[in-house]
Scaffold this motif. Structure first.
Motif, PDB file in Angstrom:
ATOM      1  N   ALA A 174       0.844  -1.207   0.000  1.00 12.33           N
ATOM      2  CA  ALA A 174       0.000   0.000   0.000  1.00 12.33           C
ATOM      3  C   ALA A 174       0.877   1.255   0.000  1.00 12.33           C
ATOM      4  O   ALA A 174       0.621   2.203  -0.750  1.00 12.33           O
ATOM      5  N   GLN A 175       1.957   1.235   0.824  1.00 11.92           N
ATOM      6  CA  GLN A 175       2.868   2.405   0.853  1.00 11.92           C
ATOM      7  C   GLN A 175       3.515   2.634  -0.507  1.00 11.92           C
ATOM      8  O   GLN A 175       3.714   3.767  -0.937  1.00 11.92           O
ATOM      9  N   ALA A 176       3.864   1.531  -1.162  1.00 11.99           N
ATOM     10  CA  ALA A 176       4.511   1.654  -2.476  1.00 11.99           C
ATOM     11  C   ALA A 176       3.483   1.988  -3.554  1.00 11.99           C
ATOM     12  O   ALA A 176       3.850   2.370  -4.672  1.00 11.99           O
ATOM     13  N   GLY A 177       2.188   1.813  -3.241  1.00 11.36           N
ATOM     14  CA  GLY A 177       1.127   2.069  -4.225  1.00 11.36           C
ATOM     15  C   GLY A 177       1.135   1.028  -5.336  1.00 11.36           C
ATOM     16  O   GLY A 177       0.799   1.325  -6.486  1.00 11.36           O
ATOM     17  N   LEU A 178       1.516  -0.205  -4.994  1.00 10.74           N
ATOM     18  CA  LEU A 178       1.621  -1.258  -6.015  1.00 10.74           C
ATOM     19  C   LEU A 178       0.808  -2.481  -5.618  1.00 10.74           C
ATOM     20  O   LEU A 178       0.623  -2.766  -4.432  1.00 10.74           O
TER      21      LEU A 178
END
Ligand code: KG4
Ligand code: ZN
Length: 359
Positions: free
Chosen positions: A71-75
């Protein structure tokens, strides 16, 4: 070379961690996410890491760590090029949690699976943070690690020497205990030492005059205990100044040993880059002595930020990227290994570190 984005998973001791690292050839590697969930509170009452508690906590938390990292990486998983996981050395229950999770993800998604040696993760971190060229000398100093490595490639490590008994962080922690200071001992001893006279109480520098890069810290810790008892017998108690002087003397002795052995590792190898990692590398006296040594020798000094020197999964993702490029992926028969020396050519260590709790 293609651009690669890998998920890294780490669960070999008491930190559950997941991270996403991307490398576009020619550019600096990017840490897109790095999540570390420590377990210090779970083990605090037991005075050390309890393997069963650690394994259960890893199994419970690992999915969540991975979700947060993605989620943090948006992937999504589909956007990844592979999954790197610590496959050893370490506490086998924890390593298994990570390896099983990574295999499940690899089987479900068809992504390549890369088993990484935890120590290779530490040893390749200066390339993640500073893009240092091979070869370089690496000093790993923490509560569980103490060794000099010559790093010539993503999987080419030569062990030049290390502690034959305790790791320095372990000695800092025991000295803190002996002197009634809080844990973790390193920062507490360092703070006391700042008020102390390092020359007042003579302490040994074990193995300093022996050739090579091997070290020993267990006798030094015992010498602090004897000196404390001697002072207490004479004075009927330990004054604030005595405690500070003992801390300063101990810290100076550790710094002397690490600096002299680093000097030998650099002169014997002729290598022009020197990197440190591990919690003890945060010690300001040790760090400044090593920096001064490198300046005298004309060698570059690399000290990655502390969050990347201690256990984390970004280093595993990065080592995965480097090793995947060199040797490709593992298959689903990848197994978890409690013991896994980085340098297969050098003789086995005699009980270095936290007796297997950290490798
Ligand atoms: O790398 P790390 O977080 O965990 C492992 O052991 O792998 O290192 C923790 C160790 C502890 O023993 C702690 O006392 C020591 O690093 N440490 C220090 C300092 N900060 C942490 N030792 C000396 N001086 C410090 N400032
Ligand atoms: Zn470690």
């Amino acid at each position: 070379m293609h651009s690669l984005t890998l998920l890294g998973i780490e669960s070999s001791c008491d930190d559950t961690a997941a991270a996403v690292v991307r490398h576009v050839p020619g550019a600096a590697p990017q840490i897109l996410a790095s999540v570390v969930e420590g377990q210090t509170a779970l083990h605090a009452a037991f005075g050390g890491v309890v393997p069963e508690i650690a394994a259960r906590a890893h199994a419970e938390r690992i999915d969540h760590c991975i979700e947060v990292a993605l989620a943090q990486a948006g992937l999504s998983l589909a956007a990844l090029d592979g999954i790197a996981v610590t496959a050893g050395p370490g506490l086998i229950g924890g390593v298994l949690s990570g390896v099983m999770c990574a295999k499940g993800l690899a089987a479900a998604t068809g992504l390549p699976l890369i088993g990484v040696n935890h120590l290779a993760g530490h040893a390749l971190t200066p390339r993640l943070t500073d893009m240092v060229e091979f070869p370089y000398i690496m000093l790993l100093v923490s509560g569980g690690h103490c060794q000099f490595l010559r790093v010539d490639g993503p999987a080419d490590f030569t062990r030049l020497g290390g502690s034959i008994d305790d790791a320095p962080g372990e000695a800092f922690d025991k000295v803190a205990k002996i002197l009634g200071l809080p844990q973790p001992g390193g920062p507490a001893v360092q703070a006391e030492a700042a008020q102390g006279d390092a020359r007042r109480i003579p302490l040994p520098r074990p193995l300093l005059d022996r050739p090579g890069c091997d070290m020993s810290f267990s006798g030094l810790k015992t010498a602090v205990l004897r000196a404390r008892d001697g002072l207490m017998a004479g004075l009927g108690g330990l004054r604030q100044q005595d405690r500070a002087d003992l801390c300063a003397g101990f810290q100076r002795a550790v710094a002397d040993v690490l600096t002299e052995k680093s000097r030998r590792a650099l002169l014997d190898s002729g290598v022009a880059h020197f990197a440190v990692a591990g919690g003890v590398a945060a010690n300001t006296e040790i760090r400044s002595r090593l920096l001064a040594l490198c300046e005298r020798l004309g060698v570059s000094f690399l000290a990655p930020p502390l969050a990347l020197c201690t256990d984390n999964a970004a280093m595993i993702a990065w080592a995965g990227i480097e090793q995947f490029r060199q040797r490709g992926a593992d298959d689903l028969t990848l197994s978890a290994r409690p013991r896994w020396p980085l340098d297969q050519k050098s003789p086995a260590l005699l009980g270095s570190g936290k007796k297997g709790a950290k490798a």
